[in-house]
Design an enzyme around this catalytic site. Sequence first.
Site, PDB file in Angstrom:
ATOM      1  CD  GLU A  31      -1.961  -7.355   3.202  1.00  0.00           C
ATOM      2  OE1 GLU A  31      -1.699  -6.214   2.784  1.00  0.00           O
ATOM      3  OE2 GLU A  31      -2.359  -7.565   4.358  1.00  0.00           O
ATOM      4  N   GLY A  72       0.640  -4.863   1.042  1.00  0.00           N
ATOM      5  CA  GLY A  72      -0.573  -4.912   0.212  1.00  0.00           C
ATOM      6  C   GLY A  72      -0.336  -5.593  -1.130  1.00  0.00           C
ATOM      7  CB  ALA A 120      -0.878  -0.021   1.245  1.00  0.00           C
ATOM      8  CD  GLU A 136       1.996  -5.233   5.760  1.00  0.00           C
ATOM      9  OE1 GLU A 136       2.807  -6.147   6.101  1.00  0.00           O
ATOM     10  OE2 GLU A 136       1.150  -5.382   4.865  1.00  0.00           O
TER      11      GLU A 136
HETATM   12  N1  CAA Z   1       4.582   3.167  -0.865  1.00  0.00           N
HETATM   13  C1  CAA Z   1       4.965   4.325  -1.456  1.00  0.00           C
HETATM   14  N2  CAA Z   1       6.096   4.429  -2.184  1.00  0.00           N
HETATM   15  C2  CAA Z   1       6.866   3.333  -2.311  1.00  0.00           C
HETATM   16  C3  CAA Z   1       6.533   2.106  -1.708  1.00  0.00           C
HETATM   17  C4  CAA Z   1       5.316   2.036  -0.961  1.00  0.00           C
HETATM   18  N3  CAA Z   1       4.889   0.919  -0.401  1.00  0.00           N
HETATM   19  N4  CAA Z   1       7.501   1.209  -1.980  1.00  0.00           N
HETATM   20  C5  CAA Z   1       8.410   1.851  -2.743  1.00  0.00           C
HETATM   21  N5  CAA Z   1       8.032   3.138  -2.949  1.00  0.00           N
HETATM   22  C6  CAA Z   1       8.732   4.173  -3.698  1.00  0.00           C
HETATM   23  C7  CAA Z   1       9.944   4.698  -2.936  1.00  0.00           C
HETATM   24  O1  CAA Z   1       9.553   5.676  -1.991  1.00  0.00           O
HETATM   25  C8  CAA Z   1      10.774   5.254  -4.069  1.00  0.00           C
HETATM   26  O2  CAA Z   1      10.228   6.510  -4.449  1.00  0.00           O
HETATM   27  P1  CAA Z   1      11.211   7.821  -4.510  1.00  0.00           P
HETATM   28  O3  CAA Z   1      12.160   7.480  -5.629  1.00  0.00           O
HETATM   29  O4  CAA Z   1      10.246   8.910  -4.853  1.00  0.00           O
HETATM   30  O5  CAA Z   1      11.868   7.922  -3.203  1.00  0.00           O
HETATM   31  C9  CAA Z   1      10.483   4.294  -5.213  1.00  0.00           C
HETATM   32  O6  CAA Z   1       9.271   3.626  -4.880  1.00  0.00           O
HETATM   33  C10 CAA Z   1      11.574   3.242  -5.373  1.00  0.00           C
HETATM   34  O7  CAA Z   1      11.740   2.598  -4.119  1.00  0.00           O
HETATM   35  P2  CAA Z   1      13.178   2.408  -3.432  1.00  0.00           P
HETATM   36  O8  CAA Z   1      14.097   3.517  -3.809  1.00  0.00           O
HETATM   37  O9  CAA Z   1      12.933   2.184  -1.977  1.00  0.00           O
HETATM   38  O10 CAA Z   1      13.640   1.067  -4.165  1.00  0.00           O
HETATM   39  P3  CAA Z   1      14.647  -0.047  -3.599  1.00  0.00           P
HETATM   40  O11 CAA Z   1      14.940  -0.921  -4.765  1.00  0.00           O
HETATM   41  O12 CAA Z   1      15.789   0.584  -2.897  1.00  0.00           O
HETATM   42  O13 CAA Z   1      13.821  -0.852  -2.485  1.00  0.00           O
HETATM   43  C11 CAA Z   1      11.840  -1.984  -1.634  1.00  0.00           C
HETATM   44  C12 CAA Z   1      12.687  -1.601  -2.879  1.00  0.00           C
HETATM   45  C13 CAA Z   1      12.612  -2.974  -0.781  1.00  0.00           C
HETATM   46  C14 CAA Z   1      10.589  -2.639  -2.160  1.00  0.00           C
HETATM   47  C15 CAA Z   1      11.527  -0.698  -0.828  1.00  0.00           C
HETATM   48  O14 CAA Z   1      10.995   0.269  -1.713  1.00  0.00           O
HETATM   49  C16 CAA Z   1      10.528  -0.913   0.264  1.00  0.00           C
HETATM   50  O15 CAA Z   1      10.879  -1.429   1.323  1.00  0.00           O
HETATM   51  N6  CAA Z   1       9.251  -0.499   0.057  1.00  0.00           N
HETATM   52  C17 CAA Z   1       8.233  -0.543   1.068  1.00  0.00           C
HETATM   53  C18 CAA Z   1       7.717  -1.957   1.308  1.00  0.00           C
HETATM   54  C19 CAA Z   1       6.672  -1.953   2.402  1.00  0.00           C
HETATM   55  O16 CAA Z   1       6.931  -1.616   3.529  1.00  0.00           O
HETATM   56  N7  CAA Z   1       5.430  -2.348   2.049  1.00  0.00           N
HETATM   57  C20 CAA Z   1       4.324  -2.377   2.982  1.00  0.00           C
HETATM   58  C21 CAA Z   1       3.488  -1.131   2.852  1.00  0.00           C
HETATM   59  S1  CAA Z   1       2.205  -0.959   4.081  1.00  0.00           S
HETATM   60  C22 CAA Z   1       0.944  -1.963   3.560  1.00  0.00           C
HETATM   61  O17 CAA Z   1       1.007  -2.568   2.520  1.00  0.00           O
HETATM   62  C23 CAA Z   1      -0.275  -2.024   4.469  1.00  0.00           C
HETATM   63  C24 CAA Z   1      -1.256  -3.098   4.146  1.00  0.00           C
HETATM   64  O18 CAA Z   1      -1.081  -4.252   4.448  1.00  0.00           O
HETATM   65  C25 CAA Z   1      -2.523  -2.750   3.533  1.00  0.00           C
END
Ligand code: CAA
Length: 258
Positions: free
Chosen positions: A112, A109, A65, A132
């Site tokens: 999911e 998400g 998400a 998360e």
């Molecule tokens: N939401 C918003 N933006 C996201 C995102 C997310 N879940 N995941 C990645 N992005 C964005 C980053 O912010 C980045 O944008 P900017 O260039 O503007 O900063 C872009 O995508 C590229 O991401 P990274 O630079 O972080 O890429 P990476 O290759 O270094 O890392 C990754 C990849 C490991 C997937 C890392 O992006 C990451 O950890 N993302 C978040 C994963 C996460 O925590 N997901 C759970 C979300 S909460 C949820 O989903 C709740 C639910 O159950 C409903």
Amino acid sequence: MAYQNLIVETSNHVTLIRLNRPDALNALNMELLGELGRALAEAQANDKVRCIVLTGSEKAFAAGADIKMMAEKSFVEVFAGDLFTNEEKAILKTRKPIIAAVAGYALGGGCELAMMCDFIIAADTARFGQPEVNLGVMAGMGGTQRLTRLVGRAKAMDMNLTGRFMDAEEAERAGLVSRVVPARKLMDEAMAAAQKIAEKSMITVMAIKEAVHRAEEMPLSEGVLFERRLFHALFATEDQKEGMRAFVEKREPQFRDR
Ligand code: CAA
């Protein structure tokens, strides 16, 4: 219909929906989820469509998400607004089969969403996770529930509590994905599976989808009864006569969804 966050194409009875927010690794914001619900409803309503494939990019199916969208929301906003409830329902109400073709990250998400599909075909590059916990929250679209049913308590606890990622091989061993294929073959495999499903009777396919999903909701004896009644009901279709006669006559069946 034009989409800003999806690429949608229909050919040979299969709708391919590609999540398309490359700058955010396909993070699920409300616009994308709204469009996904509409694309699925359109595929469901289109008589020519017999199966749906949902995919992302080579790097990410979806990285979760959208954290930027959620970061400053209050409890009242997410609770009173019932964040993700209608969006999840819009996906789950699709009666045609949905195959998730997952390469790269399927996190939070994203994992999911893949689990809401009927089965997952994974590229060898796929990474699944429910991270998360690292954000001070927990899964909110089935990551503690569907994952537990699919892989069991031990791995579901491990994934949700530590936030570690599972690679494709482990995901297949654990029962999260149905098959793992080399990344370059992912879309061919997923589209071929969709094509196989598209050749069957739509009535049978929808009944099977419904019955398998009931397995997660019902005690065994009720589930088997539900299955048996649907099995009996299919004898009212022309496709049952055609399918069985074709076998006896040693020819390919011509199903007509009747
Ligand atoms: N939401 C918003 N933006 C996201 C995102 C997310 N879940 N995941 C990645 N992005 C964005 C980053 O912010 C980045 O944008 P900017 O260039 O503007 O900063 C872009 O995508 C590229 O991401 P990274 O630079 O972080 O890429 P990476 O290759 O270094 O890392 C990754 C990849 C490991 C997937 C890392 O992006 C990451 O950890 N993302 C978040 C994963 C996460 O925590 N997901 C759970 C979300 S909460 C949820 O989903 C709740 C639910 O159950 C409903």
